[in-house]
Design a protein around this motif. Structure first.
Motif, mmCIF file in Angstrom:
data_model
loop_
_atom_site.group_PDB
_atom_site.id
_atom_site.type_symbol
_atom_site.label_atom_id
_atom_site.label_comp_id
_atom_site.label_asym_id
_atom_site.label_seq_id
_atom_site.Cartn_x
_atom_site.Cartn_y
_atom_site.Cartn_z
ATOM 1 N N LYS A 387 0.835 -1.202 0.000
ATOM 2 C CA LYS A 387 0.000 0.000 0.000
ATOM 3 C C LYS A 387 0.874 1.257 0.000
ATOM 4 C CE LYS A 387 -3.859 -2.405 0.464
ATOM 5 N NZ LYS A 387 -4.901 -2.458 -0.577
ATOM 6 N N SER A 388 0.223 2.390 -0.122
ATOM 7 C CA SER A 388 0.935 3.664 -0.136
ATOM 8 C C SER A 388 1.382 4.054 1.266
ATOM 9 C CB SER A 388 0.042 4.757 -0.702
ATOM 10 O OG SER A 388 -1.060 4.994 0.157
ATOM 11 N N GLU A 389 2.336 4.961 1.329
ATOM 12 C CA GLU A 389 2.806 5.454 2.622
ATOM 13 C C GLU A 389 1.667 6.148 3.380
ATOM 14 O OE1 GLU A 389 5.982 8.702 4.473
ATOM 15 O OE2 GLU A 389 6.174 8.025 2.389
ATOM 16 N N ALA A 390 0.816 6.863 2.663
ATOM 17 C CA ALA A 390 -0.308 7.558 3.306
ATOM 18 C C ALA A 390 -1.247 6.565 3.985
ATOM 19 C CB ALA A 390 -1.071 8.380 2.278
ATOM 20 N N PHE A 391 -1.454 5.406 3.348
ATOM 21 C CA PHE A 391 -2.337 4.392 3.942
ATOM 22 C C PHE A 391 -1.761 3.892 5.255
ATOM 23 C CE2 PHE A 391 -3.190 -0.123 4.633
ATOM 24 C CZ PHE A 391 -4.574 -0.128 4.679
ATOM 25 N N TYR A 392 -0.479 3.524 5.286
ATOM 26 C CA TYR A 392 0.126 3.008 6.511
ATOM 27 C C TYR A 392 0.252 4.099 7.564
ATOM 28 C CZ TYR A 392 1.197 -1.226 3.899
ATOM 29 O OH TYR A 392 1.095 -2.380 3.168
ATOM 30 N N ARG A 393 0.412 5.337 7.148
ATOM 31 C CA ARG A 393 0.453 6.434 8.114
ATOM 32 C C ARG A 393 -0.902 6.592 8.808
ATOM 33 N NH1 ARG A 393 4.438 8.518 10.561
ATOM 34 N NH2 ARG A 393 5.595 8.894 8.620
ATOM 35 N N ARG A 394 -1.982 6.523 8.029
ATOM 36 C CA ARG A 394 -3.326 6.609 8.644
ATOM 37 C C ARG A 394 -3.570 5.423 9.564
ATOM 38 N NH1 ARG A 394 -4.759 8.542 3.408
ATOM 39 N NH2 ARG A 394 -5.321 6.410 2.763
ATOM 40 N N LEU A 395 -3.108 4.243 9.159
ATOM 41 C CA LEU A 395 -3.274 3.055 9.998
ATOM 42 C C LEU A 395 -2.492 3.195 11.299
ATOM 43 C CD1 LEU A 395 -4.690 0.304 9.984
ATOM 44 C CD2 LEU A 395 -2.608 -0.683 8.989
ATOM 45 N N SER A 396 -1.317 3.787 11.220
ATOM 46 C CA SER A 396 -0.515 4.013 12.419
ATOM 47 C C SER A 396 -1.220 4.979 13.371
ATOM 48 C CB SER A 396 0.849 4.576 12.022
ATOM 49 O OG SER A 396 1.629 4.866 13.161
ATOM 50 N N LYS A 397 -1.788 6.048 12.815
ATOM 51 C CA LYS A 397 -2.511 7.014 13.651
ATOM 52 C C LYS A 397 -3.749 6.378 14.287
ATOM 53 C CE LYS A 397 -1.057 11.019 10.895
ATOM 54 N NZ LYS A 397 -1.522 12.113 10.011
ATOM 55 N N LEU A 398 -4.448 5.539 13.509
ATOM 56 C CA LEU A 398 -5.620 4.846 14.051
ATOM 57 C C LEU A 398 -5.220 3.928 15.188
ATOM 58 C CD1 LEU A 398 -8.631 4.050 13.868
ATOM 59 C CD2 LEU A 398 -7.974 2.309 12.189
ATOM 60 N N TYR A 445 -8.765 12.873 17.051
ATOM 61 C CA TYR A 445 -7.623 13.735 17.381
ATOM 62 C C TYR A 445 -6.317 13.109 16.881
ATOM 63 C CZ TYR A 445 -4.095 16.020 20.322
ATOM 64 O OH TYR A 445 -2.984 16.687 20.768
ATOM 65 N N ALA A 446 -6.145 11.802 17.107
ATOM 66 C CA ALA A 446 -4.924 11.116 16.668
ATOM 67 C C ALA A 446 -4.810 11.106 15.153
ATOM 68 C CB ALA A 446 -4.902 9.690 17.213
ATOM 69 N N LEU A 447 -5.930 10.943 14.463
ATOM 70 C CA LEU A 447 -5.907 10.927 12.998
ATOM 71 C C LEU A 447 -5.545 12.293 12.424
ATOM 72 C CD1 LEU A 447 -9.074 8.737 12.281
ATOM 73 C CD2 LEU A 447 -6.696 8.091 11.841
ATOM 74 N N CYS A 448 -5.819 13.349 13.161
ATOM 75 C CA CYS A 448 -5.546 14.703 12.670
ATOM 76 C C CYS A 448 -4.117 15.160 12.967
ATOM 77 C CB CYS A 448 -6.519 15.700 13.292
ATOM 78 S SG CYS A 448 -8.238 15.443 12.794
ATOM 79 N N ARG A 449 -3.421 14.446 13.841
ATOM 80 C CA ARG A 449 -2.054 14.840 14.191
ATOM 81 C C ARG A 449 -1.053 14.225 13.222
ATOM 82 N NH1 ARG A 449 -1.310 16.673 19.344
ATOM 83 N NH2 ARG A 449 0.711 17.299 18.470
ATOM 84 N N GLU A 450 0.106 14.846 13.113
ATOM 85 C CA GLU A 450 1.138 14.365 12.198
ATOM 86 C C GLU A 450 2.171 13.485 12.887
ATOM 87 O OE1 GLU A 450 1.217 14.609 8.955
ATOM 88 O OE2 GLU A 450 -0.707 15.665 9.032
ATOM 89 N N ASN A 451 2.370 13.681 14.182
ATOM 90 C CA ASN A 451 3.416 12.975 14.917
ATOM 91 C C ASN A 451 2.781 11.970 15.881
ATOM 92 O OD1 ASN A 451 5.514 12.120 16.565
ATOM 93 N ND2 ASN A 451 6.495 14.131 16.644
ATOM 94 N N GLU A 452 2.787 10.699 15.514
ATOM 95 C CA GLU A 452 2.150 9.673 16.350
ATOM 96 C C GLU A 452 2.848 9.507 17.696
ATOM 97 O OE1 GLU A 452 2.203 7.643 12.229
ATOM 98 O OE2 GLU A 452 3.073 9.444 13.140
ATOM 99 N N TYR A 453 4.164 9.713 17.721
ATOM 100 C CA TYR A 453 4.915 9.566 18.970
ATOM 101 C C TYR A 453 4.478 10.621 19.982
ATOM 102 C CZ TYR A 453 8.069 6.248 16.729
ATOM 103 O OH TYR A 453 8.584 5.140 16.113
#
Length: 544
Positions: A387-398, A445-453
């Motif tokens: 998948k795309s990087e954007a997909f895994y980034r959204r999954l990480s935030k979720l 809130y987590a989905l709207c943030r850029e830094n998951e850490y």
């Protein structure tokens, strides 16, 4: 061939965890809060905090008046009364009835054991929500209700067992991995070592909790299936075969022996008085008193004796008999799962065992969330994934929002329940909506943030501060702070405050120690590694 089989086992372990990892996490973390539902009942309702009395009033006449009052014009199916204990230091009476239209209903009442005064009624709140959410996810009636929800929770136990078995098979160097923690290496390798070490050391507990949870849940599925296969769909015939036919009412009214004579009837071995008495066929010549004794230090839900309520003679009741090997095995499942065999309710031993369960249950939730993190990390910063990087980034935030916010949502309902001032009938409504509103709000809130850490640190810190505020909330609202309650006979509520204070402090420390951003790749120490370790490190190291 061995390598191919190893990869298949590893893939099964990974995909079992990823496909349903969120579900297992929800059941695991909710179980940590459900452990203390009895103590939470006393914490949330100050009217339960009565002083323990050496000798109580004669409750029999009061109880009989209550039964007669609420059952007028209805058919009584059964009644019961609970005797005072440390967690619930009062008498509780229940009447189950059927009206002329065949509709079932129930009534309950509580009495002060010293005066016989009726205690104020209070609707179920946070304690009940946290328990039932773990048991059946508060599954809506439109989709099958509690039976369907409990079955789903049982399926989570089966999934966890599959993940444990495949994980043990996939990791061939178990004894070496038990002591391997390479915290100077890459992010994913630190997570992987922690995942393995915690998973392997906690394996006996995880296996037990998944097996007992599966049994408690899937019995709702197995009973109808067994009835269809063996009894042509007749579920009542199945129940009759398993536990026997309960004694039937004769239809002849008879005067019953005083209930007080049986309330004080000590167990022949332990000397304890009954914790609950179930009255079957109230007022009938076949009426019985089923005396249930708390088995706090044994792997069984209760010990029982049954007596005729008319003659006083002891009778055999297969429904409550726990002497056969099969009955003892099935009776041990619930105490094993909920950790209720540590001693008298509210005692130090009982709380100590629940704390051990809490820590191990929390560890199970953490390694489940960590497994999701590792899977996402390898696809976001490694060579895996299609998948795309954007997909895994959204999954990480979720993943961050769903896992970290659930703890805050669970703590938030304690605040709502303690501060609620509306209609009692609506208490559960507001507790439930608050739980999901807070949880979903933090996921957004987590989905709207850029830094998951950073998001993880923020939500965990808020959770820790909220948990540390629970003792303050209780002390302000009830004027009964935990440092006084510990020595005043109300230890159950005090234990909730102490555990929240400790858990909140540890959560804040964890949030403080977590990195604010993803650490940069570190140089590997100059030392010779075994071939398999070299391959593993290359596979797991962050991509440049």
């Amino acid at each position: 061939m061995n390598r191919a089989r190893h990869l298949r086992n590893y893939d099964m372990h990974s995909w079992t965890g990823i496909a349903l990892g969120f579900f297992v996490f929800i059941v695991s973390l909710s179980g940590c809060f459900a452990l203390f539902h009895e103590e939470l009942h006393t914490w949330e309702d100050a009217s339960r905090r009565l002083p323990t009395v050496e000798s109580s009033i004669s409750i029999g006449p009061i109880y009989e008046d209550f039964v007669a009052e609420v059952s007028e014009g209805k058919t009584i199916t059964s009644t019961s009364i609970d005797t005072p204990n440390e967690l619930e230091p009062y008498f509780s009476g229940y009447v189950y009835m059927q009206d002329e239209d065949g509709k079932f209903e129930s009534e309950s009442r509580r009495w002060d054991p010293a005066t016989g005064d009726i205690l104020p009624e209070r609707a179920e709140g946070a304690a009940y929500w946290l328990l039932v959410f773990h048991q059946d996810l508060m599954w809506p009636d439109a989709l099958g209700g509690r039976t369907a929800g409990r079955s789903l929770v049982g399926v989570a136990g089966v999934i966890l067992m599959l993940a444990l078995i495949s994980g043990v098979v996939a990791h061939t160097k178990i004894f070496e991995e038990l002591f391997t923690l390479r915290y100077w290496r890459s992010v994913r390798l630190k997570w992987q070592d922690t995942h393995k070490v915690v998973g392997l050391w906690g394996l006996p507990f995880f296996a037990m909790i998944s097996f007992t949870g599966a049994i408690l849940g899937i019995v709702a599925i197995l009973a109808p299936i067994t009835a269809v296969v063996a009894f042509k769909g007749n579920t009542e015939a199945l129940i009759e075969k398993v536990i026997g036919t309960p004694p039937q009412a004769i239809g002849v009214e008879a005067e019953m022996l005083p209930l007080d004579d049986f309330i004080q009837k000590a167990h022949p071995e332990s000397g304890e008085i009954p914790g609950r008495i179930i009255v079957s066929h109230y007022g009938d010549e076949a009426a019985t008193y089923n005396l249930l004794y708390r088995a706090d230090s044994k792997l069984t839900t209760y010990e029982s004796e049954t007596f005729s309520a008319v003659t006083g003679e002891q009778v055999y009741n297969r429904q409550f008999d726990a002497s056969s090997p099969g009955s003892r095995v099935t009776g041990a499942i619930s105490p094993l799962h909920y950790g209720t065999y540590g001693g008298e309710h509210g005692s130090v031993g009982s709380i100590g065992l629940k704390l051990v369960y809490f820590i191990l249950g929390l560890a199970l939730a953490i390694i489940t969330a960590m497994g999701n993190m590792m899977w996402i990390e390898r696809r976001l910063h490694g060579n895996d994934g299609s998948k795309s990087e954007a997909f895994y980034r959204r999954l990480s935030k979720l993943n961050v929002g769903l896992t970290t916010a659930m703890g805050f949502a669970s703590i938030s309902v304690l605040y709502v329940d303690k501060l609620y001032g509306g209609v009692e009938a609506s208490r559960m409504f507001w507790v439930g909506w608050t739980y999901f509103a807070v949880w979903i709000g933090f996921i957004i809130y987590a989905l709207c943030r850029e830094n998951e850490y950073r998001t993880t640190r923020e939500i965990l810190a808020l959770t820790g501060f909220a948990a540390m505020g629970v003792p303050l909330l209780n002390g302000v609202v009830t004027a009964d702070p935990f440092w006084l309650a510990l020595f005043s006979g109300h230890r159950a509520s005090a234990w909730v405050d102490v555990i929240c204070l400790l858990a909140g402090t540890l959560t804040c420390l964890v949030a403080w120690r977590l990195p604010d951003t993803r650490p940069e790749k570190k140089k590997v120490r100059k030392k010779k590694l075994p071939l398999d370790a070299q391959e593993e490190d290359v596979a797991l190291a962050p991509a440049e």
